[in-house]
Design a protein around this motif. Structure first.
Motif, mmCIF file in Angstrom:
data_model
loop_
_atom_site.group_PDB
_atom_site.id
_atom_site.type_symbol
_atom_site.label_atom_id
_atom_site.label_comp_id
_atom_site.label_asym_id
_atom_site.label_seq_id
_atom_site.Cartn_x
_atom_site.Cartn_y
_atom_site.Cartn_z
ATOM 1 N N SER A 72 3.329 8.315 10.704
ATOM 2 C CA SER A 72 2.165 7.652 11.269
ATOM 3 C C SER A 72 2.566 6.285 11.792
ATOM 4 O O SER A 72 3.595 5.715 11.374
ATOM 5 N N HIS A 102 -3.694 3.655 9.967
ATOM 6 C CA HIS A 102 -2.874 4.133 11.086
ATOM 7 C C HIS A 102 -3.653 5.171 11.882
ATOM 8 O O HIS A 102 -4.142 6.159 11.327
ATOM 9 N N ILE A 145 -0.631 6.596 6.445
ATOM 10 C CA ILE A 145 -0.919 5.275 5.912
ATOM 11 C C ILE A 145 -2.330 4.870 6.349
ATOM 12 O O ILE A 145 -2.700 5.072 7.512
ATOM 13 N N SER A 146 -3.076 4.318 5.430
ATOM 14 C CA SER A 146 -4.454 3.918 5.721
ATOM 15 C C SER A 146 -4.488 2.939 6.889
ATOM 16 O O SER A 146 -3.726 1.962 6.932
ATOM 17 N N SER A 205 -7.914 10.999 9.799
ATOM 18 C CA SER A 205 -7.005 10.625 8.724
ATOM 19 C C SER A 205 -6.076 11.780 8.378
ATOM 20 O O SER A 205 -5.079 11.991 9.044
ATOM 21 N N GLY A 217 0.813 -1.181 0.000
ATOM 22 C CA GLY A 217 0.000 0.000 0.000
ATOM 23 C C GLY A 217 0.856 1.245 0.000
ATOM 24 O O GLY A 217 2.078 1.191 0.151
ATOM 25 N N ALA A 218 0.226 2.370 -0.147
ATOM 26 C CA ALA A 218 0.940 3.639 -0.220
ATOM 27 C C ALA A 218 1.494 3.990 1.150
ATOM 28 O O ALA A 218 0.942 3.618 2.184
ATOM 29 N N GLY A 219 2.601 4.718 1.121
ATOM 30 C CA GLY A 219 3.188 5.187 2.359
ATOM 31 C C GLY A 219 2.581 6.509 2.765
ATOM 32 O O GLY A 219 1.550 6.935 2.237
ATOM 33 N N VAL A 220 3.246 7.178 3.702
ATOM 34 C CA VAL A 220 2.813 8.502 4.136
ATOM 35 C C VAL A 220 3.131 9.500 3.024
ATOM 36 O O VAL A 220 4.243 9.499 2.491
ATOM 37 N N SER A 221 2.151 10.303 2.675
ATOM 38 C CA SER A 221 2.403 11.310 1.659
ATOM 39 C C SER A 221 2.222 12.708 2.243
ATOM 40 O O SER A 221 1.423 12.897 3.166
ATOM 41 N N TYR A 235 6.334 5.476 10.518
ATOM 42 C CA TYR A 235 6.657 5.536 9.097
ATOM 43 C C TYR A 235 6.585 6.993 8.672
ATOM 44 O O TYR A 235 5.566 7.657 8.877
#
Lengths: 114, 115
Positions: free
Chosen positions: A94, A29, A26-27, A73, A1-5, A104
């Motif tokens: 997160s 978290h 991150i989703s 979120s 999955g995607a990381g922290v953006s 992360y």
């Protein structure tokens, strides 16, 4: 999955202007942290969110700094009336929850106040 | 309040040399200890961590660190560095005061490995 953006990746502003920095954790978290990395200062903690609890704002350097986390979120860090000493890289991290030891990190937003 | 000291700010080594980066922390209670690494142009990422058990912990890319409680130290080591280890290394500590995992970082050590 995607990381922290984080966005924007770079921001140049004039002294006295307000800026908003965004973090998408991150989703899934529930814990979210903001840190600041200044040249020669290392990394310093700013603020921490955990679920729906009141945030820990103990690291915010002045009342010009504030942060929100909507819907558990996305988070926004706002700096009002920016000063040159606010120039730094602002990092978001997160973790799964408050007891999870691994945070992360996102790529950061590099802020330059002229 | 907890604090972290990293004694070496800049380290230059030749490839295959051994590495030891010092880290001392100040906190009277139970701690979790971390080393994070930031490669040029990349995010901070976890290298290794200690929270209990064997005080010698092994991380990614051949790194290890030893927790010595009596010395409040958590030094990072690697027997033989590579050019790709060029990065900034941060030691961090979390003290358990019930306030969540707020990491306190050291000021970082910039490692340059020369060919």
């Amino acid at each position: 999955g995607a990381g922290v953006s984080q966005s924007p990746s770079n921001k140049v502003t004039e002294k006295g202007k307000d800026v908003e920095l965004r973090c998408d954790p991150i989703s899934g978290h529930t814990a979210l942290y903001w840190y600041r990395q200044s040249l020669g200062q290392g990394l310093e903690f700013l603020i921490y969110f955990q679920g729906n609890s009141a945030p820990d704002k103990s690291g915010l350097p002045s009342d010009r700094f504030s942060a929100e986390r909507t819907g558990g979120s996305v988070s926004t860090l706002t700096i009002q009336r920016t000063q040159q000493e606010d120039s730094a890289v602002y990092l978001c991290a997160s973790s799964f929850d408050r007891t999870s030891e691994t945070q992360y990190f996102g790529p950061g937003t590099r802020l330059l106040v002229l | 309040a907890q604090s972290v000291s990293q004694h070496n700010h800049h380290v230059i080594l030749s490839e295959a040399a051994s590495l030891e980066l010092g880290c001392n922390y100040s906190y009277g209670g139970t701690v979790n200890l971390f080393w994070y690494v930031q490669y040029p142009g990349q995010h901070l990422q976890l290298l290794l961590k200690y929270f209990s058990g064997d005080p010698l912990v092994k991380g990614i890319k051949g790194f290890e660190a030893e927790f010595i409680k009596s010395k409040f130290s958590f030094n990072l080591r690697k027997p033989s560095v590579q050019w790709s280890d060029t990065a900034e290394y941060f030691c961090a500590v979390v003290g358990f005061t019930g306030g969540g995992n707020k990491l306190t970082f050291g000021t970082g050590t910039q490692l340059k490995v020369e060919l």
